[in-house]
Design an enzyme around this catalytic site. Structure first.
Site, PDB file in Angstrom:
ATOM      1  N   HIS B 261       0.835  -1.203   0.000  1.00 42.84           N
ATOM      2  CA  HIS B 261       0.000   0.000   0.000  1.00 42.84           C
ATOM      3  C   HIS B 261       0.875   1.261   0.000  1.00 42.84           C
ATOM      4  O   HIS B 261       0.726   2.140  -0.867  1.00 42.84           O
ATOM      5  CB  HIS B 261      -0.908  -0.037   1.236  1.00 42.84           C
ATOM      6  CG  HIS B 261      -1.797   1.165   1.390  1.00 42.84           C
ATOM      7  ND1 HIS B 261      -3.107   1.186   0.959  1.00 42.84           N
ATOM      8  CD2 HIS B 261      -1.562   2.384   1.930  1.00 42.84           C
ATOM      9  CE1 HIS B 261      -3.631   2.377   1.227  1.00 42.84           C
ATOM     10  NE2 HIS B 261      -2.719   3.119   1.824  1.00 42.84           N
ATOM     11  N   GLU B 262       1.794   1.331   0.951  1.00 45.52           N
ATOM     12  CA  GLU B 262       2.626   2.539   1.052  1.00 45.52           C
ATOM     13  C   GLU B 262       3.561   2.668  -0.150  1.00 45.52           C
ATOM     14  O   GLU B 262       3.911   3.789  -0.547  1.00 45.52           O
ATOM     15  CB  GLU B 262       3.427   2.530   2.361  1.00 45.52           C
ATOM     16  CG  GLU B 262       2.590   2.488   3.648  1.00 45.52           C
ATOM     17  CD  GLU B 262       1.641   3.671   3.816  1.00 45.52           C
ATOM     18  OE1 GLU B 262       1.877   4.727   3.206  1.00 45.52           O
ATOM     19  OE2 GLU B 262       0.629   3.520   4.543  1.00 45.52           O
ATOM     20  N   HIS B 265       1.723   4.638  -2.708  1.00 43.41           N
ATOM     21  CA  HIS B 265       1.839   6.074  -2.393  1.00 43.41           C
ATOM     22  C   HIS B 265       3.219   6.597  -2.815  1.00 43.41           C
ATOM     23  O   HIS B 265       3.354   7.673  -3.394  1.00 43.41           O
ATOM     24  CB  HIS B 265       1.685   6.308  -0.883  1.00 43.41           C
ATOM     25  CG  HIS B 265       0.269   6.334  -0.391  1.00 43.41           C
ATOM     26  ND1 HIS B 265      -0.689   7.157  -0.927  1.00 43.41           N
ATOM     27  CD2 HIS B 265      -0.340   5.657   0.622  1.00 43.41           C
ATOM     28  CE1 HIS B 265      -1.836   6.986  -0.264  1.00 43.41           C
ATOM     29  NE2 HIS B 265      -1.648   6.070   0.663  1.00 43.41           N
ATOM     30  N   GLU B 291      -4.681   8.125  -2.694  1.00 45.85           N
ATOM     31  CA  GLU B 291      -5.165   6.835  -2.197  1.00 45.85           C
ATOM     32  C   GLU B 291      -5.380   5.856  -3.344  1.00 45.85           C
ATOM     33  O   GLU B 291      -5.154   4.659  -3.202  1.00 45.85           O
ATOM     34  CB  GLU B 291      -6.461   7.013  -1.395  1.00 45.85           C
ATOM     35  CG  GLU B 291      -6.284   7.753  -0.075  1.00 45.85           C
ATOM     36  CD  GLU B 291      -5.274   7.098   0.884  1.00 45.85           C
ATOM     37  OE1 GLU B 291      -5.109   5.861   0.829  1.00 45.85           O
ATOM     38  OE2 GLU B 291      -4.639   7.835   1.660  1.00 45.85           O
TER      39      GLU B 291
END
Lengths: 496, 496
Positions: B261-262, B265, B291
């Site tokens: 997830h990160e 980003h 997001e």
């Protein structure tokens, strides 16, 4: 708000911003990925300019005059005096000069890393020569503002009131007795058997040993950290003081001694007077006093049978037993004297020679008397004369070894030898007042030393000068006598 | 220098200082010793005020008018427009309000940590209620400046032009089809066998697996880092983008999914248009787009048999073989659907329910319609209705679970569900344009996806709005349709 209160508020703001600058610097040395360097340099440059803007706000001049007419307590009066001094320094340096120095330091730092790897003085000289010109202009301007000769102005930055003449008066006796002392100690130690430690020593284990030793000396890990960087340093404020070290798997002494040294710096920095946090009075007294605190732990406390007896079980628990971990042998390892080319690897007895050399050459470089291109030749001759070491043709072991010049630091080296002298003189006074300390240290109790240093050094911040701190704590002015007595006692009198 | 050039220079200075602020924040979350918190808060507060001072310098108004008369290229025109918008926001907020919010956030953050540990909503409410009042004043002032309703002004901060009405129009269909979908998927999965991984998984090993997965996805470790913090986050600028995760030894999936997830980003943040670094045009388009990039990797890329086949050998090499590491089983583990109380632990199918709840309650809290004391009761009822989960009496699994409110973040939650919708819609468009991607992904080649995202999303920075990016990349306005289709395809059509 009174003018003085407003000055205190502004000074606290600057302190806070400099703390952030410190965090950014620590991060740069410890964590930053390589591709972050360009923006980081630009960003830290912006903050530096911004801080300088706050420092040179014309309103400060009026506030200082108004505060001068206010009724202040003695400490506040002293704090105001230090503010006046800071103001003189800040206003002496135009923004363009600050920015130029910062850029030239960036270029010289980069060139130094490359030149050191490739033993290429000329390529470093290309970046260093314009930095020297800039430092000369800086010293001229500071000197004008402080009414000091240029090199004295740089000494004064690190230690208010210090002059080259005073440094020379302190160092001249050392120059006289050091060569014979080194010869005698080396000859005497030639008859001793010393066992080397047998690696490898995994980095994680060395780190655990380092943490244990820091804890033993009273470092508070709720108020600080231990990390890794290419060049060990200490940075921070009370509540958040960080030290770094570097590890080699082949041996474990370099990192441990380095950790003890930086822990000394950290203990001083952590225990500056809390009531004066953010104010000039709450700053360290001088570079020499700061070095004296690291050297108190590195050279007065650590190389002792009592301390060796403390760390032997820590080393054995981490790395298993080996003959070299015998406390007597550890003591001999920590007190080996052997002339070498590298300052940061030098033992305490040959170390002063490295500082004598640098204290001679720096004023000549700053004045332009010695051109940057001629530094290696001069260095080689002088190293030969001082320590009978031949570094000619290998500047990585000569004039390229130190990081300081590439960072624009001139006038700092003398503080290392002053620090050693102060540590010896403080050590003698402390031992006289606390004859039971060796026995306490053998039980791992260093609290007595910390209390004494706290009372005599740490709590003063910048309230007293280097000289005043030494006189009050030891009853006499600073001299090389205690250092000489320390060397004689440790290396010539006690049975090897 | 033209007025516009001067505005750009000033904006770059602010960007640089905000970068230092980011480093200080990262350090606070990752490294800071506990006793450093007080000075750090003060110091970051000072820098915040200083940055705000630069942002609200009255000279900017004149520069903006003058720049409006200059002939500019289209992109510069857009950049100038974004500067005008930033200026409106900055000038809407008086320094005292900025400072008060910062102080109240500090108090609420501390209270939240304690209240969460002790399941004590009333003690959190005591610190949170004044923060809500302050956020209300902030929203009122922003709304006035931007001619928006208060809650819309907060949405607009994260996504320019977004309104609550638009969010509701997007979310209403989800509210209609979600409950049935969850029931169907849960019933269907009840027949599947899924093997749990067998720990312990040492932290160092999980870290190595994380680094391997980040490298596989194209994260550049010369331009970023992976570290540990209590709450995972991403921060940084191109050249120095840092993500964090947290590890539990008992299982290794939470950290790995968090890292994916990160990393999403981080890839977006690293690839913002370099020519516009420091300018508003070079910033991320919106929270929703940000997001969407993390969710593209977490929910579109990772839960696939191709990706599972890539990570299975990495897990086996680190932790040894076990039946749960079979790629089919890994896929089933990554696609487990099970209603739960905690948003950050939710699977992608039940996740929208958590956002629907927060999107309903936030406007009521901000307006004062729902008093802070009554939040837990409302939360308990709504959670029961949405997911048939009973959290009444345990606010640590209810209204105390999120960190966002304690940090003064209101109006951010909707972006998580918008992000999921955007990721699904982008994913569908990408798969249509690149039908060979699953085959490439099975070989560990994610370059095609990165190129497509770079062209369609990353390179735009803030040049386009969320809506414009989605329309251009997918050929249609954003809706919940692609998310629904994605759920049906992954959970209902393919054989389990």
């Amino acid at each position: 708000m009174s003018a003085y209160a407003e000055l205190k508020r502004r000074r606290a703001t600057i302190y806070n911003l400099e703390h952030l600058q410190g965090i950014a610097t620590w991060d740069r040395m410890v964590n930053m990925p390589s591709r972050g360097s360009e923006v980081r340099a630009a960003a830290q440059g912006e903050l530096e300019v911004l801080i300088q803007g706050l420092q040179t706000d014309p309103a400060i001049g009026d506030l200082l005059s108004a505060a001068g007419d206010e009724r202040l307590e003695a400490d506040d009066e002293a704090n105001l005096g230090l503010m006046v001094r800071e103001q003189k320094v800040a206003r002496a340096l135009p923004e363009a000069l600050v920015r130029r120095r910062s850029e030239l330091v960036g270029a010289a730092s980069q060139a130094w890393g490359k030149a050191k790897a490739e033993n290429d003085w000329p390529s470093f000289a290309e970046a260093f020569a314009p930095l020297v010109d800039c430092l000369r202009e800086r010293a001229d301007r500071l000197g004008e503002a402080m009414e000091l000769a240029p090199y004295d102005a740089l000494l004064d930055e690190h230690d208010r009131g210090l002059t080259l003449a005073a440094v020379q008066a302190l160092f001249d006796p050392v120059r006289a007795w050091l060569p014979d002392l080194i010869r005698t100690v080396v000859a005497r130690q030639a008859r001793e058997t010393v066992l080397q430690t047998q690696g490898p020593f995994p980095v994680e284990g060395q780190r655990r040993v380092g943490v244990a030793i820091m804890s033993l000396l009273g470092f508070d890990f709720d108020a600080g950290r231990l990390d890794v960087s290419a060049h060990p340093f200490m940075i921070g404020i009370p509540g958040d003081v960080r030290i770094t070290t570097r590890y080699r798997e082949s041996e474990c002494f370099q990192s441990l001694v380095g950790i003890v040294h930086e822990t000394g710096h950290a203990l001083y920095q952590s225990n500056l007077p809390p009531a004066w946090r953010g104010q000039p009075l709450g700053e360290p007294a001088s570079a020499a006093i700061h070095e004296s605190q690291s050297l108190t732990f590195e050279r007065q406390v650590a190389p002792s049978r009592a301390f060796a007896a403390q760390i032997a079980p820590i080393l054995r628990a981490e790395f298993g037993d080996q003959p070299a971990f015998d406390p007597d042998n550890l003591f001999r390892l920590m007190t080996r004297v052997r002339p070498g080319a590298i300052r940061v690897e030098a033992d305490e007895v040959t170390y002063p020679a490295h500082i004598l050399l640098r204290t001679e050459i720096e004023p000549m470089i700053l004045s332009g008397e010695l051109p940057v291109a001629d530094i290696p030749a001069w260095w080689g001759d002088r190293m030969q004369a001082l320590l009978d070491i031949d570094v000619r043709g290998d500047d990585t072991r000569g004039a390229l070894q130190d990081i300081q010049w590439s960072q624009g630091m001139f006038g700092y080296f003398p503080s290392y030898l002053q620090g050693a002298m102060i540590a010896a003189q403080l050590g003698a006074a402390f031992r006289q007042a606390h004859p039971d300390f060796p026995e306490q240290a053998a039980r791992g109790a260093f609290g007595g030393l910390k209390t004494w240093l706290g009372d005599n050094v740490w709590r003063h911040g910048s309230r007293l000068t280097t000289d005043e701190i030494v006189r009050r704590a030891t009853g006499r002015p600073l001299s090389a006598d205690a250092l000489k007595a320390h060397f004689e006692s440790r290396y010539l009198e006690v049975a090897p």
